[in-house]
Scaffold this motif. Sequence first.
Motif, PDB file in Angstrom:
ATOM      1  N   ILE A 273      10.062  34.931  91.090  1.00  0.00           N
ATOM      2  CA  ILE A 273      11.693  34.836  90.415  1.00  0.00           C
ATOM      3  C   ILE A 273      11.793  35.850  89.386  1.00  0.00           C
ATOM      4  O   ILE A 273      12.643  36.551  89.264  1.00  0.00           O
ATOM      5  N   ILE A 274      10.607  35.290  88.167  1.00  0.00           N
ATOM      6  CA  ILE A 274      10.722  36.321  87.176  1.00  0.00           C
ATOM      7  C   ILE A 274      10.370  37.657  87.426  1.00  0.00           C
ATOM      8  O   ILE A 274      11.305  38.445  86.692  1.00  0.00           O
ATOM      9  N   ALA A 275       9.839  38.072  88.382  1.00  0.00           N
ATOM     10  CA  ALA A 275       9.494  39.463  88.666  1.00  0.00           C
ATOM     11  C   ALA A 275      10.515  40.068  89.217  1.00  0.00           C
ATOM     12  O   ALA A 275      11.026  41.197  88.837  1.00  0.00           O
ATOM     13  N   LEU A 276      11.244  39.363  90.128  1.00  0.00           N
ATOM     14  CA  LEU A 276      12.485  40.020  90.721  1.00  0.00           C
ATOM     15  C   LEU A 276      13.686  40.038  89.925  1.00  0.00           C
ATOM     16  O   LEU A 276      14.425  40.850  89.982  1.00  0.00           O
ATOM     17  N   VAL A 277      13.794  39.287  88.937  1.00  0.00           N
ATOM     18  CA  VAL A 277      14.916  39.170  87.915  1.00  0.00           C
ATOM     19  C   VAL A 277      14.454  40.375  87.072  1.00  0.00           C
ATOM     20  O   VAL A 277      15.489  40.961  86.596  1.00  0.00           O
ATOM     21  N   THR A 278      13.467  40.308  86.741  1.00  0.00           N
ATOM     22  CA  THR A 278      13.328  41.414  85.389  1.00  0.00           C
ATOM     23  C   THR A 278      13.057  42.535  86.131  1.00  0.00           C
ATOM     24  O   THR A 278      13.529  43.801  85.548  1.00  0.00           O
ATOM     25  N   ALA A 279      13.065  42.966  87.732  1.00  0.00           N
ATOM     26  CA  ALA A 279      12.992  44.202  88.298  1.00  0.00           C
ATOM     27  C   ALA A 279      14.649  44.439  88.541  1.00  0.00           C
ATOM     28  O   ALA A 279      14.579  45.610  88.913  1.00  0.00           O
ATOM     29  N   GLY A 280      15.495  43.505  88.362  1.00  0.00           N
ATOM     30  CA  GLY A 280      16.872  43.719  88.600  1.00  0.00           C
ATOM     31  C   GLY A 280      17.161  43.600  90.066  1.00  0.00           C
ATOM     32  O   GLY A 280      18.172  43.707  90.608  1.00  0.00           O
ATOM     33  N   VAL A 281      16.286  43.141  91.027  1.00  0.00           N
ATOM     34  CA  VAL A 281      16.574  42.800  91.952  1.00  0.00           C
ATOM     35  C   VAL A 281      17.348  41.383  92.544  1.00  0.00           C
ATOM     36  O   VAL A 281      18.255  41.547  93.165  1.00  0.00           O
ATOM     37  N   LEU A 282      17.269  40.597  91.588  1.00  0.00           N
ATOM     38  CA  LEU A 282      17.947  39.397  91.360  1.00  0.00           C
ATOM     39  C   LEU A 282      18.833  39.182  90.147  1.00  0.00           C
ATOM     40  O   LEU A 282      18.065  39.557  89.293  1.00  0.00           O
ATOM     41  N   SER A 283      19.973  38.665  90.076  1.00  0.00           N
ATOM     42  CA  SER A 283      20.676  38.551  88.956  1.00  0.00           C
ATOM     43  C   SER A 283      20.391  36.932  88.617  1.00  0.00           C
ATOM     44  O   SER A 283      20.268  36.108  89.321  1.00  0.00           O
ATOM     45  N   PRO A 284      20.112  36.901  87.194  1.00  0.00           N
ATOM     46  CA  PRO A 284      19.709  35.589  86.801  1.00  0.00           C
ATOM     47  C   PRO A 284      20.961  34.686  86.953  1.00  0.00           C
ATOM     48  O   PRO A 284      20.573  33.416  86.637  1.00  0.00           O
ATOM     49  N   HIS A 285      22.285  35.200  86.926  1.00  0.00           N
ATOM     50  CA  HIS A 285      23.472  34.299  86.984  1.00  0.00           C
ATOM     51  C   HIS A 285      24.040  34.150  88.214  1.00  0.00           C
ATOM     52  O   HIS A 285      23.937  34.816  89.221  1.00  0.00           O
ATOM     53  N   ALA A 286      24.588  32.983  88.680  1.00  0.00           N
ATOM     54  CA  ALA A 286      24.976  32.379  89.698  1.00  0.00           C
ATOM     55  C   ALA A 286      26.335  33.355  89.996  1.00  0.00           C
ATOM     56  O   ALA A 286      27.137  33.672  89.002  1.00  0.00           O
ATOM     57  N   ALA A 287      26.596  33.605  91.227  1.00  0.00           N
ATOM     58  CA  ALA A 287      27.885  34.437  91.638  1.00  0.00           C
ATOM     59  C   ALA A 287      28.796  33.442  91.644  1.00  0.00           C
ATOM     60  O   ALA A 287      28.764  32.276  91.922  1.00  0.00           O
ATOM     61  N   GLU A 288      30.105  33.550  91.246  1.00  0.00           N
ATOM     62  CA  GLU A 288      31.290  32.678  91.283  1.00  0.00           C
ATOM     63  C   GLU A 288      31.499  32.401  92.686  1.00  0.00           C
ATOM     64  O   GLU A 288      31.594  33.002  93.627  1.00  0.00           O
ATOM     65  N   SER A 289      31.811  30.978  92.876  1.00  0.00           N
ATOM     66  CA  SER A 289      32.115  30.521  94.379  1.00  0.00           C
ATOM     67  C   SER A 289      33.877  30.798  94.311  1.00  0.00           C
ATOM     68  O   SER A 289      34.465  30.506  93.595  1.00  0.00           O
ATOM     69  N   ALA A 290      34.128  31.303  95.617  1.00  0.00           N
ATOM     70  CA  ALA A 290      35.432  31.521  95.664  1.00  0.00           C
ATOM     71  C   ALA A 290      35.949  30.203  96.735  1.00  0.00           C
ATOM     72  O   ALA A 290      37.281  30.549  97.186  1.00  0.00           O
TER      73      ALA A 290
END
Length: 291
Positions: A273-290
């Motif tokens: 997870i840390i690697a993917l967030v650091t690489a920009g593949v995953l956003s560390p912040h939750a998407a807002e629920s609609a």
Amino acid sequence: MSWFESLILGLVQGLTEFLPVSSSAHLRLTAAFSGWEDPGAAFTAITQIGTEAAVLIYFRKDIGRIISAWLRSLTNEEMRQDHDAQMGWLVIVGSIPIGVLGLTLKDQIEGPFRDLRITATMLIVVGIIIGIADRLAARDETGGRHRAAKQRKSLESLNVKDGLIFGLCQSAALIPGVSRSGATISGGLFMGYQREAAARYSFLLAIPAVLASGLFELKDAMESDHVSWGPTIFATIIAFVTGYAVIAWFMKYISTKSFMPFVWYRIALGVIIIALVTAGVLSPHAAESAG
């Protein structure tokens, strides 16, 4: 939320609630990896009602004895020495920390604590703690070349101080990535309790906290127009069925097996997870629920 999403998230909740891997982290991660909106703290709390229903059924005999003895102890002084009556009080005492902290930190739980960087860190750190606790328990159980095996404590040894420590460990699970069972069981192992005893009290201790949290979120959700009720109820049912099967398996597993497979899994997942967030593949912040 679609019906397919609710099916997958219900399965994830049921599979991970009782294992020391953090169900809230896995719900958050499943949504992130799939490109779905974060199901949110309210969805997590409501679906946990399903997994706690599984606990109520699996431990129904224990719970029935505890409630009966506790109620009788209110008017019968002799019953206050009964172990089941004392367990009733100890579950209440152990539930105080998470109740206080859950209300105090509600905004943080639903917001900043859901940052994937925090989740990944907790997966790794608590994984290491569980590993140390597991090794200490194994050393006591098997002894060694120059030392005899050490008898670990059963639930009959549980007192108010230990109950509060269990409760404080449980309250750490308000942060995604910690794991309710992982924190409380490892806390019990550090205090010298048997694996099965620590797990049993962990599951009993979770009942008031999870049901109160779920009903609290359910009340707020009923006043909101942004809840997909059909999929949420469906996910809760799936979590109940899956959770019951996991409890039955896990209670047999912990009596003879090590927690190390879960430890290595947590550390590996946290690093990824840390690697993917650091690489920009995953956003560390939750998407807002609609909704």
